[in-house]
Write a protein that holds these residues in place. Structure first.
Motif, PDB file in Angstrom:
ATOM      1  N   ALA A  37       0.977  -1.243   0.111  1.00  0.00           N
ATOM      2  CA  ALA A  37      -0.103   0.087   0.152  1.00  0.00           C
ATOM      3  C   ALA A  37       0.942   1.144  -0.106  1.00  0.00           C
ATOM      4  CB  ALA A  37      -0.932  -0.109   1.068  1.00  0.00           C
ATOM      5  N   PHE A  38       0.420   2.278  -0.866  1.00  0.00           N
ATOM      6  CA  PHE A  38       0.869   3.637  -0.610  1.00  0.00           C
ATOM      7  C   PHE A  38       1.197   4.051   0.859  1.00  0.00           C
ATOM      8  CE2 PHE A  38       0.979   8.115  -0.136  1.00  0.00           C
ATOM      9  CZ  PHE A  38       1.715   8.531  -1.235  1.00  0.00           C
ATOM     10  N   ASP A  39       2.259   4.718   1.100  1.00  0.00           N
ATOM     11  CA  ASP A  39       2.858   5.009   2.291  1.00  0.00           C
ATOM     12  C   ASP A  39       3.426   6.271   2.194  1.00  0.00           C
ATOM     13  OD1 ASP A  39       4.077   5.541   4.730  1.00  0.00           O
ATOM     14  OD2 ASP A  39       4.330   3.277   5.352  1.00  0.00           O
ATOM     15  N   PHE A  40       3.096   7.415   2.801  1.00  0.00           N
ATOM     16  CA  PHE A  40       4.328   8.746   2.739  1.00  0.00           C
ATOM     17  C   PHE A  40       5.532   8.614   3.075  1.00  0.00           C
ATOM     18  CE2 PHE A  40       0.204  10.916   2.300  1.00  0.00           C
ATOM     19  CZ  PHE A  40       0.238  11.728   1.233  1.00  0.00           C
ATOM     20  N   ALA A  41       5.500   7.763   4.068  1.00  0.00           N
ATOM     21  CA  ALA A  41       7.016   7.542   4.560  1.00  0.00           C
ATOM     22  C   ALA A  41       7.845   6.592   3.662  1.00  0.00           C
ATOM     23  CB  ALA A  41       7.005   6.825   5.993  1.00  0.00           C
ATOM     24  N   LYS A  42       7.215   6.021   2.557  1.00  0.00           N
ATOM     25  CA  LYS A  42       8.039   5.265   1.766  1.00  0.00           C
ATOM     26  C   LYS A  42       7.798   5.655   0.127  1.00  0.00           C
ATOM     27  CE  LYS A  42       7.349   1.015   4.636  1.00  0.00           C
ATOM     28  NZ  LYS A  42       7.065  -0.414   4.577  1.00  0.00           N
TER      29      LYS A  42
END
Length: 121
Positions: free
Chosen positions: A110-115
């Motif tokens: 899943a999309f993750d701002f931290a990644k």
């Protein structure tokens, strides 16, 4: 117990650039870390900074056109076309055209701002 879930109230991601992001499934909308599915509308002349995400991203264009700069190659997708961009690939997403671009984005995991690892402008 039901073996399905119908998403009727996607999480609308707050933005400041005019882009509509409706996360139907993913970390925020359904606490799903494995995959995210979002409906998006990028306004004309919209762009994001380059990024090098730690997830695969699939994009399906519903209407309009979207530009991708993948590493050093410019790719333009039109309605009915799709693309997979592998994780750890430097990419920039934009809509330099005069019409909105509506599309579906799927990220795995899943999309993750931290990644996402967006670069500074």
């Amino acid at each position: 117990m039901k073996k399905y879930f119908i998403q009727k109230a996607p999480f609308v991601v707050p933005t400041t650039d005019g882009k509509l992001i409706e996360e139907h499934h993913g970390k925020v909308a359904t606490a799903n870390e494995e995959i995210s599915i979002a409906h998006m509308i990028a306004p004309p002349k919209w762009s994001e900074p380059f990024q090098t995400p730690e997830f695969d991203e699939y994009t399906y264009i519903i209407s309009g056109k979207k530009q991708f700069i993948i590493e050093d190659e410019v790719v333009i997708l039109e309605a009915g076309q799709s693309i997979k961009i592998e994780k750890n690939t430097r990419v920039q997403y934009s809509n330099p055209f005069d019409e909105p671009c509506e599309y579906i984005a799927v990220c795995k995991p899943a999309f993750d701002f931290a990644k996402v690892h967006r670069e500074e402008n």
